[in-house]
Scaffold this active site. Structure first.
Site, mmCIF file in Angstrom:
data_model
loop_
_atom_site.group_PDB
_atom_site.id
_atom_site.type_symbol
_atom_site.label_atom_id
_atom_site.label_comp_id
_atom_site.label_asym_id
_atom_site.label_seq_id
_atom_site.Cartn_x
_atom_site.Cartn_y
_atom_site.Cartn_z
ATOM 1 N N ALA A 125 18.345 -33.282 -28.248
ATOM 2 C CA ALA A 125 19.313 -32.885 -29.279
ATOM 3 C C ALA A 125 18.840 -33.459 -30.611
ATOM 4 C CB ALA A 125 20.687 -33.444 -28.920
ATOM 5 N N GLU B 281 16.992 -30.801 -20.438
ATOM 6 C CA GLU B 281 18.161 -30.057 -19.945
ATOM 7 C C GLU B 281 17.962 -28.549 -20.119
ATOM 8 O OE1 GLU B 281 20.988 -32.475 -22.221
ATOM 9 O OE2 GLU B 281 21.984 -32.941 -20.323
ATOM 10 N N GLY C 44 18.070 -33.337 -24.193
ATOM 11 C CA GLY C 44 18.477 -31.935 -24.221
ATOM 12 C C GLY C 44 17.303 -30.996 -23.987
HETATM 13 C C1 3H9 Z 1 20.179 -35.690 -26.360
HETATM 14 O O1 3H9 Z 1 19.308 -34.885 -26.149
HETATM 15 C C2 3H9 Z 1 21.625 -35.491 -25.934
HETATM 16 C C3 3H9 Z 1 21.869 -34.363 -24.983
HETATM 17 O O2 3H9 Z 1 21.666 -34.747 -23.634
HETATM 18 C C4 3H9 Z 1 23.280 -33.876 -25.013
HETATM 19 C C5 3H9 Z 1 23.891 -33.522 -26.327
HETATM 20 C C6 3H9 Z 1 25.274 -32.970 -26.161
HETATM 21 N N1 3H9 Z 1 16.127 -35.528 -33.259
HETATM 22 O O3 3H9 Z 1 9.234 -41.194 -32.703
HETATM 23 P P1 3H9 Z 1 8.366 -40.547 -33.714
HETATM 24 C C7 3H9 Z 1 12.008 -37.566 -35.475
HETATM 25 S S1 3H9 Z 1 19.889 -37.122 -27.210
HETATM 26 C C8 3H9 Z 1 15.748 -35.509 -34.547
HETATM 27 O O4 3H9 Z 1 7.832 -41.388 -34.807
HETATM 28 P P2 3H9 Z 1 6.337 -40.070 -31.758
HETATM 29 C C9 3H9 Z 1 11.882 -39.013 -35.894
HETATM 30 O O5 3H9 Z 1 13.043 -39.471 -36.546
HETATM 31 C C10 3H9 Z 1 18.190 -37.040 -27.682
HETATM 32 N N2 3H9 Z 1 14.629 -36.112 -34.979
HETATM 33 O O6 3H9 Z 1 7.168 -39.718 -33.072
HETATM 34 C C11 3H9 Z 1 10.671 -38.960 -36.793
HETATM 35 O O7 3H9 Z 1 11.055 -38.432 -38.030
HETATM 36 P P3 3H9 Z 1 10.818 -39.241 -39.370
HETATM 37 C C12 3H9 Z 1 17.322 -37.383 -26.543
HETATM 38 C C13 3H9 Z 1 13.882 -36.732 -34.078
HETATM 39 O O8 3H9 Z 1 5.293 -39.040 -31.677
HETATM 40 C C14 3H9 Z 1 9.804 -37.908 -36.119
HETATM 41 O O9 3H9 Z 1 10.675 -37.146 -35.281
HETATM 42 N N3 3H9 Z 1 15.946 -37.451 -27.021
HETATM 43 C C15 3H9 Z 1 14.222 -36.791 -32.724
HETATM 44 O O10 3H9 Z 1 5.970 -41.496 -31.738
HETATM 45 C C16 3H9 Z 1 8.692 -38.473 -35.273
HETATM 46 O O11 3H9 Z 1 9.240 -39.370 -34.326
HETATM 47 C C17 3H9 Z 1 15.421 -38.599 -27.451
HETATM 48 O O12 3H9 Z 1 16.032 -39.629 -27.451
HETATM 49 C C18 3H9 Z 1 15.412 -36.148 -32.320
HETATM 50 N N4 3H9 Z 1 15.813 -36.130 -31.032
HETATM 51 O O13 3H9 Z 1 7.360 -39.867 -30.573
HETATM 52 C C19 3H9 Z 1 13.988 -38.509 -27.922
HETATM 53 N N5 3H9 Z 1 13.280 -37.508 -32.063
HETATM 54 O O14 3H9 Z 1 9.356 -39.519 -39.396
HETATM 55 C C20 3H9 Z 1 13.768 -39.424 -29.075
HETATM 56 C C21 3H9 Z 1 12.376 -37.873 -32.990
HETATM 57 O O15 3H9 Z 1 11.306 -38.330 -40.442
HETATM 58 N N6 3H9 Z 1 12.437 -39.280 -29.628
HETATM 59 N N7 3H9 Z 1 12.733 -37.406 -34.211
HETATM 60 O O16 3H9 Z 1 11.621 -40.498 -39.227
HETATM 61 C C22 3H9 Z 1 11.366 -39.903 -29.115
HETATM 62 O O17 3H9 Z 1 11.425 -40.570 -28.113
HETATM 63 C C23 3H9 Z 1 10.085 -39.769 -29.889
HETATM 64 O O18 3H9 Z 1 10.399 -39.379 -31.186
HETATM 65 C C24 3H9 Z 1 9.074 -38.758 -29.286
HETATM 66 C C25 3H9 Z 1 7.884 -38.609 -30.289
HETATM 67 C C26 3H9 Z 1 8.571 -39.290 -27.964
HETATM 68 C C27 3H9 Z 1 9.705 -37.404 -29.126
#
Ligand code: 3H9
Length: 683
Positions: free
Chosen positions: A67, A109, A106
């Site tokens: 999400a 999901e 998500g």
């Molecule tokens: C969910 O899904 C809830 C659902 O079950 C239900 C809902 C009802 N959204 O980490 P990085 C941005 S909860 C928006 O440095 P990497 C991050 O802020 C979500 N932005 O890169 C950054 O931007 P900026 C469950 C996001 O390559 C840029 O992407 N998912 C999101 O080291 C790069 O990020 C998670 O918790 C997001 N969801 O790692 C996943 N994620 O540079 C969380 C990242 O402008 N994310 N950004 O600040 C991660 O674990 C890592 O970002 C990922 C990439 C592994 C994807």
């Protein structure tokens, strides 16, 4: 034909297969336009009689990473993710998720609501919501157990880990792992599904596999211990239990309700703050995001002591060759042996293969001569904390290094400007302050000096990330941020002893608050001789009360050096178990008598406030001086450096929240200053 359904989702047709492509940089999060676009894509599939199946594939570095976290702060706009999932689930033609990078939250999901999932070798899947203080809210807890089993699903949901595609294949989460071009492989997979009759497979039609209820309860106890203080991991157990007992539609509704409740919880707000702050910390104040880091292919480390060894292993762990420079061959040999021992331990525990250990050790070379390092891109000096010794090292490095090679000091408290001034090229001087043990600790305080070149700052930041650390850029300041704030907490803890508290009481209050260790147990671990030496170095600059608060010197004089002498603030048995020692009470009584203090009863609340405010006050000074760029940087430093509970968001986030209740209009700095005024007795 390519049709643009939404700004971020496009659909093209390849034969009788539709290809829905999500393109929402940086991580293809499920922002509103993606949600709307995915629904439109399913509509296109249903509305096109010639289309027999659809694949969902993503542009860029990853499949959908979850999400959109940035939308959590605002009211959600329809269509919600649940509607997307329901639409995918209800599709009458097979949909195949084609996963590369990470399918998280998500994103997974969405994939679980498709009929099939194929993944590129090396991709990872996970439900990391728990790390943001929430739990899957769009069917993840309902579908994953049906594919992977209840115990496996609970492990993934309660801990938030990611598993590689091959493991996911073994566990039934993914149907096929492919290499090469994912899009073509997915289209071929879809064509095969069509050729086999085009069957739709709904995960929700599967039964929940049998499981051992006792194992769930055992997990609850283990999670409570491992994630002490965290709420969501325990709620995950309840949620999974509910899913095993509840019809699908009802379970999905209850899951969503739980997710929504957690989303507004203080823990989730705090954890999301840390998630954002860690990423914000990578943006270096005053350095353009376009500035390219220098290429670091070869490194030298001067000083084969504890820090040098740990830092060397950080680099060889990621495949960067290291030359370790020492004064004697014997010293270097013992450093190499010690590094080898760390890896041997990992091989024994099964977390490293013998071949990988060999590969890493082969990247390590040693020398006593500086002329052998003329081709390195970066040198980190980790020699003894004496300015003269470090200056000498800098001079030797200047004589042999290429002009574009970076020199970073690992100093903990020496003045970086003084060191930079000794170099013939101050623009290449920076600090990289690793924490002990350097191969384990996540925090990396990168230090900027006045003349450090922007691309040098970009390099130390990028390198920190590459090393798997959490890098934060800090400025000139004695002890930088982490240790400077710690020293003020330590000082306040000592004043509390003078006022009548006991080491046990202070440690109990701070560990109950959530710190992994109290200040006095920490001092025993560090060693009283080290604490006394640090005190001696600063004594001339201390306030009169602090100068006379010489409890550490008294302990040293009594031969109580901490754990290393089995006695410090506590007494230790052979298993290093600490116990109260009446001799320390006597020592403290004597100190109070001599200093004219009368012991009084001190409440736990006073202990907590004084210790926390001491830190926050110092943080406010650090911010005012510009030695940290943002309050969030300080939160990142403390949560990663000294175990400040992430579910409280860090020392700046936490008091900011309580101060907020008093005044919503104050700036963050002013809120921190509020703490100063509360604890403004003479120190
Ligand atoms: C969910 O899904 C809830 C659902 O079950 C239900 C809902 C009802 N959204 O980490 P990085 C941005 S909860 C928006 O440095 P990497 C991050 O802020 C979500 N932005 O890169 C950054 O931007 P900026 C469950 C996001 O390559 C840029 O992407 N998912 C999101 O080291 C790069 O990020 C998670 O918790 C997001 N969801 O790692 C996943 N994620 O540079 C969380 C990242 O402008 N994310 N950004 O600040 C991660 O674990 C890592 O970002 C990922 C990439 C592994 C994807």
């Amino acid at each position: 034909m390519t049709e643009l359904l939404a700004r971020t989702v496009s659909v093209a047709k390849q034969g009788n297969i539709l290809v829905a492509t999500v393109d929402n940089p940086p991580v293809n999060a499920l922002s509103h336009s993606v949600r709307a676009g995915l629904i439109e894509a399913v509509k296109a599939l249903e509305g096109d009689a010639a289309a027999r199946a659809m694949i969902i594939v993503c542009e860029g570095r990853t499949f959908i990473a979850g999400a959109d976290i940035h939308e959590f702060k605002k009211p959600m706009v329809a269509p919600l993710l649940g509607e997307v999932i329901d639409t995918l689930d209800a599709a009458t033609k097979p949909i195949i998720a084609a996963i590369h990078g990470t399918a998280l939250g998500g994103g997974l999901e969405v994939a679980l609501a498709c009929s099939y999932r194929i993944a590129l070798d090396g991709a990872k899947v996970g439900l990391p919501e728990v790390k943001l203080g929430i739990l899957p809210g769009s069917g993840g807890t309902v579908r994953l157990p049906r594919l992977a089993g209840v115990e496996q699903a609970l492990a993934m949901i309660s801990e938030g880990g990611q598993i590689p595609a091959r493991d996911a294949r073994e566990k039934g989460i993914v149907d096929e792992v492919v290499s090469g071009d994912l899009r073509s492989a997915a289209v071929a997979f879809a064509a095969k599904v069509v050729a086999d009759g085009g069957k739709v497979r709904r995960t929700t039609d599967l039964p929940v596999p049998s499981f051992d209820p006792a194992a769930l309860e055992a997990s609850r106890a283990a999670l409570a211990k491992k994630y002490k203080g965290f709420k969501a991991p325990l709620v995950a157990v309840d949620l999974i239990k509910m899913v095993t007992e509840t019809p699908v539609a009802e379970a999905i509704a209850l899951e969503y309700k739980t997710c929504k409740e957690l989303l507004v919880s203080p823990q989730s707000k705090a954890l999301r703050h840390i998630f954002a702050a860690e990423r914000e910390a990578l943006k270096i104040d005053g350095v353009d995001a376009e500035v390219k880091p220098r290429d670091i292919k070869k490194v030298a480390i001067v000083g084969p002591g504890t820090m040098g060894r740990g830092i060397a292993s950080c680099f060889v762990n990621i495949g960067i060759p290291v030359t370790l420079i020492g004064l004697t061959d014997e010293g270097l040999a013992s450093a190499v042996k010690a590094i080898g021992k760390i890896y041997e331990g990992s091989v024994k525990r099964g977390s490293l293969t013998a071949e990988e250990m060999e590969r890493r050790m082969a990247l390590l070379t040693t020398t006593t001569a500086y002329d052998g390092i003329s081709d390195v891109d970066l040198v980190i000096e980790a020699v003894t904390e004496q300015l003269d010794v470090k200056k000498e090292v800098f001079a030797k490095l200047d004589a042999v290094l290429r002009d574009d090679a970076i020199i970073a000091t690992n100093t903990s408290f020496l003045d970086i400007e003084e060191l930079a001034a000794t170099s013939k090229n101050a623009t290449r001087i920076a600090g990289m302050h690793f924490f002990n043990p350097a191969n384990v600790m996540k925090l990396l305080e990168n230090v900027r000096a006045a003349k450090t070149a922007p691309d040098v700052l970009a390099t130390t930041t990028a390198l920190g990330k590459r090393l798997g650390k959490v890098p934060v850029m800090v400025g000139r300041s004695e002890g930088f941020v982490a240790n400077r704030m710690l020293s003020k907490r330590t000082r306040e803890a000592q004043f509390l002893l003078e006022d009548g508290a006991t080491p046990q009481q202070v440690d109990r209050v701070l560990t109950a608050f959530g710190f992994p260790i109290g200040p006095f147990a920490l001092a025993d671990l560090a060693g009283m001789d080290i604490m006394a030496a640090a005190r001696a170095a600063r004594v001339a600059r201390m306030s009169p009360r602090e100068q006379q608060c010489n409890i550490v010197d008294r302990l040293v004089a009594a031969g109580r050096l901490g754990q290393k002498s089995s006695a410090g603030y506590y007494v230790y048995d052979d298993n290093r178990k600490a116990s109260h020692d009446p001799a320390v009470d006597e020592l403290l009584d004597a100190h109070r008598r001599e200093r004219g203090f009368t012991a009084r009863a001190i409440s736990d609340e006073e202990i907590l406030e004084r210790c926390l405010f001491a830190m926050v006050n110092e943080a406010a000074r650090i911010l005012d001086e510009g030695a940290a760029a943002r309050p969030g940087d300080i939160d990142v430093i403390w949560t990663n450096g000294f175990g400040f509970p992430t579910y409280l968001g860090g020392p700046m986030f936490m008091p900011t929240r309580s101060a907020c209740r008093r005044s919503r209009r104050r700036s963050t700095n002013m809120r921190a200053s509020l703490a100063i005024s509360i604890s403004s007795r003479p120190r």
